[in-house]
Design an enzyme around this catalytic site. Structure first.
Site, PDB file in Angstrom:
ATOM      1  N   GLU A  47       7.469   4.179   2.690  1.00 50.63           N
ATOM      2  CA  GLU A  47       7.961   5.497   2.283  1.00 50.63           C
ATOM      3  C   GLU A  47       9.471   5.468   2.328  1.00 50.63           C
ATOM      4  O   GLU A  47      10.057   5.134   3.361  1.00 50.63           O
ATOM      5  CB  GLU A  47       7.450   6.608   3.198  1.00 50.63           C
ATOM      6  CG  GLU A  47       8.066   7.956   2.863  1.00 50.63           C
ATOM      7  CD  GLU A  47       7.048   9.083   2.806  1.00 50.63           C
ATOM      8  OE1 GLU A  47       7.381  10.165   2.310  1.00 50.63           O
ATOM      9  OE2 GLU A  47       5.912   8.877   3.243  1.00 50.63           O
ATOM     10  N   GLU A 381      -1.482  12.973  -0.624  1.00 51.46           N
ATOM     11  CA  GLU A 381      -1.755  14.106   0.259  1.00 51.46           C
ATOM     12  C   GLU A 381      -2.038  15.396  -0.511  1.00 51.46           C
ATOM     13  O   GLU A 381      -1.429  16.442  -0.295  1.00 51.46           O
ATOM     14  CB  GLU A 381      -0.609  14.294   1.260  1.00 51.46           C
ATOM     15  CG  GLU A 381      -0.530  13.138   2.252  1.00 51.46           C
ATOM     16  CD  GLU A 381       0.506  13.325   3.344  1.00 51.46           C
ATOM     17  OE1 GLU A 381       1.413  14.172   3.188  1.00 51.46           O
ATOM     18  OE2 GLU A 381       0.422  12.620   4.368  1.00 51.46           O
TER      19      GLU A 381
END
Length: 656
Positions: A47, A381
């Protein structure tokens, strides 16, 4: 990774943790495997995230990506503001500003740095860049420095430029003189090697470009796209930082999930657009990332893929799926062009260059052969949104028809709501306490065996406070992984192996974080400008990954409410039996293993990670807890091993 304003946890209730006395265990091993261990089981999640403004440091730019100059091309900044000059400073009274009032280097890079030399100046006048929390200067390295410059019409400046690396005290450690050859109003690139005469232990160094004040008096010069690269991993141009990449490689990962969690799009306009990240750096505009910083996109789609290939991993690649973290979804009637972009992205990775336009584009950039791509994650997500049902249906309906060989991974809450088509795979994320992970080591044992497989795409023990997981360090949040958190994670990981018939991949998150200043802790690997710090959790990942078996051997199960956990696997070619043991108890645990094999070696190997529960590997004590390797005696078909308090252990015994 769940970004701070929108945290949602996997909907699993944590069991209460109750300490018990140390116990002795008898474990009977079955020699008949129950299932294979996927080669993809252990990998890494990447990330790109930065630190708290105004100083940004990150896991991509200034981290894994080896570029050493921050704000190198003035991307996505507001001209004529002080903020636009972040990381830059004037030397000897020079006047500098970021401007967009001159013909730019490219449409993607509209801003440039204007240097004006005041009349009457003498000595070196110019600009300096302080890098990402410093610049590491190593005398054994040859650095590659470059920049573009342009002279305005009527300029009579003839140079030269002096490019240098300097210490905080002003000592010149490397320098080169570059003649000026450009015609006015023509952008010209110069590239020069810099070889320092000595190394320095500190990183408070700067990169400078100067001119002689007397000869340049009253002159104006425009600059764009500065760059400074050290030697890179595998010597890739525009490549990765060697020490960070080496640390990742030494952990033995099988996959790399990218382009990175929530960095896939804060708003629809600011989403990660793959084709803006390929080709020459002059054609990459960059973007405002989801953690409040500018991505240069120097680390682009092809750069990721080449790194993954160099590391011997396979990609788990995400595509943007019509939802931004601002809470806005693309209407179903407007999804078609975004689905086409996702298809083009996949085509760029796997397309035949002789028949596919995107494959031909990849080939033109130097990689004719298609990359391996077995998994594509649709969004990230998406339990944050209430529109995933139609977005999943439309994206996967088209993409799965075009690529039936690819497994598409859903990112919402498992079967809540149900999705059509039924996902082949789900990505599950959980951030919790060390105790939670130990007490939920059996969570996948309760999942249905219905053909669906699972990717534990993000997990980490990040706090000791179950009532405020995402609080501050004073509220229990971990700054670095501890021995206790690593042991809890290892207990959870034994469940991955026991359930590897449905768990095909797992990755700790986040992977990388600066130790100088950060938004998120803890991280698997810490770094600063000149060092890399392997955490206790890193060593657990390494121990599990490098010691993975081919098949799982059933054995006496641990107590679900207990404190000691294990899994047993076998490497078929070598007949090595691999015992992974996590003891989360504060007392030692002795395990007696009973093997079903006729031939058992007289000795085995033990890799042990142990130490005080709250101890971490930190910049001031980077090797406080590291694995210790020893030879252990094996007493035939039955042998005992004592797992130290708060420990993670891998035993290897040859038996057949």
């Amino acid at each position: 990774m769940a970004s701070t304003p929108w945290i949602v946890l996997v909907l699993i209730v944590s069991a209460c943790f109750t300490s018990t006395l140390a116990a002795n265990f008898t474990v009977v091993v079955n020699g008949t495997p129950s299932h294979t261990i996927p080669s993809s089981l252990y990998g890494m999640m990447f990330e790109v995230y930065y630190d708290i403004p105004p100083i940004y440091t990150q896991s991509g730019d200034g981290g894994l990506y080896a570029e050493m100059l921050q704000n190198r091309a003035f991307q996505q900044v507001t001209p004529n503001t002080a903020a636009a000059l972040s990381s830059w400073g004037a030397i000897n009274g020079a006047s500098i500003a970021v401007v967009n009032n001159t013909a730019s280097l490219s449409g993607a890079l509209p801003n440039s740095l204007q240097l004006s030399v005041p009349a009457g100046k003498t000595g070196a006048v110019g600009v300096q860049n302080s890098g990402f929390f410093g610049i590491n200067i190593n005398a054994s390295w040859t650095y590659s420095a470059s920049f573009y410059y342009k002279l305005p019409a009527g300029s009579n400046f003839r140079g030269p430029f002096t490019v240098a690396l300097q210490s905080a005290s002003g000592q010149t450690l490397a320098s080169a003189s570059i003649p000026v050859t450009a015609r006015p109003n023509v952008w010209t690139q110069v590239t020069v090697p810099l070889r320092p005469t000595s190394s320095v232990s500190t990183t408070t160094n700067v990169f400078t470009v100067t001119v002689d004040g007397a000869s340049a008096s009253g002159q104006t010069i425009f600059f764009s796209l500065f760059s400074l690269f050290p030697p890179t991993f595998k010597d890739r141009p525009n490549g990765m930082r060697m020490d960070i990449a080496t640390a990742l490689q030494e952990a033995g990962p099988s996959f790399f999930r990218f382009p990175g969690g929530n960095n896939i799009g804060q708003t629809i306009a600011q989403r990660w657009i793959w084709n803006n990240t390929i080709g020459p750096l002059t054609e990459r505009p960059g973007r405002l990332g989801d953690w409040g910083y500018i991505n240069t996109d120097g680390l682009g789609l092809l750069d990721y893929l080449l790194f993954i290939e160099d590391m011997g991993m396979q990609p788990i690649m995400a595509v943007w799926a019509g939802y931004s973290l601002s809470g806005v979804s693309v209407a179903e009637t407007d999804l078609a062009p975004f689905i086409q972009v996702a298809k083009d992205q996949i085509d760029f990775v796997v397309g035949d260059p002789t028949t596919n336009a995107m494959g031909a584009k990849r080939a033109a950039l130097g990689h004719p052969a298609p990359f391996t791509l077995n998994y594509v994650e649709v969004g990230n997500e998406d339990f944050f949104s209430n529109t995933y049902t139609y977005r999943w249906k439309d994206f996967v309906g088209i993409l799965s028809a075009a690529y039936p060989q690819i497994t598409f991974i859903a990112t919402g809450t498992v079967q809540n709501p149900p999705l059509t088509p039924n996902p082949q795979s789900w990505d599950i994320h959980v951030y919790q306490t060390p105790n939670w992970f130990a007490q939920n080591a059996f969570i996948y044992d309760g999942f249905q065996r219905n053909g669906t497989v699972y990717f534990e795409g993000e997990y980490a023990a990040i706090s000791t406070n179950p009532n405020n997981i995402f609080g501050s360090p004073s509220q229990g949040r971990l700054t670095f992984p501890t021995m206790q958190s690593a042991a809890g994670e290892a207990a959870f990981m034994t469940g991955f192996e026991r359930n590897a018939d449905i768990v095909f991949a797992a990755s700790y998150a986040p992977l990388l974080g600066s130790v100088d200043n950060n938004q998120w802790t803890p991280n698997l690997v810490g770094f600063n400008a000149n060092s890399v710090f392997r955490s206790t959790s890193y060593y657990v990942q390494q121990m599990f990954s490098l010691n993975r078996g081919d098949v799982y051997l059933p054995s006496t199960l641990p107590n679900r409410a207990g404190l000691t956990f294990w899994s047993v696997t076998r490497r078929n070619a070598t007949n090595e039996i691999l015992f992974k043991i996590s003891n989360t108890d504060t007392a030692a645990s002795t395990i007696s293993f009973h093997l079903p094999f006729q031939n058992v070696a007289r000795t085995g190997t033990a890799i042990v990670l142990t130490g005080p529960a709250t101890t971490s590997n930190t910049p001031s004590s980077p090797n406080a807890i590291v694995p210790q390797i020893s030879t252990i005696p094996i007493q035939g078909k039955t042998f005992s091993f004592t797992a130290a308090p708060i420990s993670v252990n891998v035993l290897t015994v040859v038996a057949h």
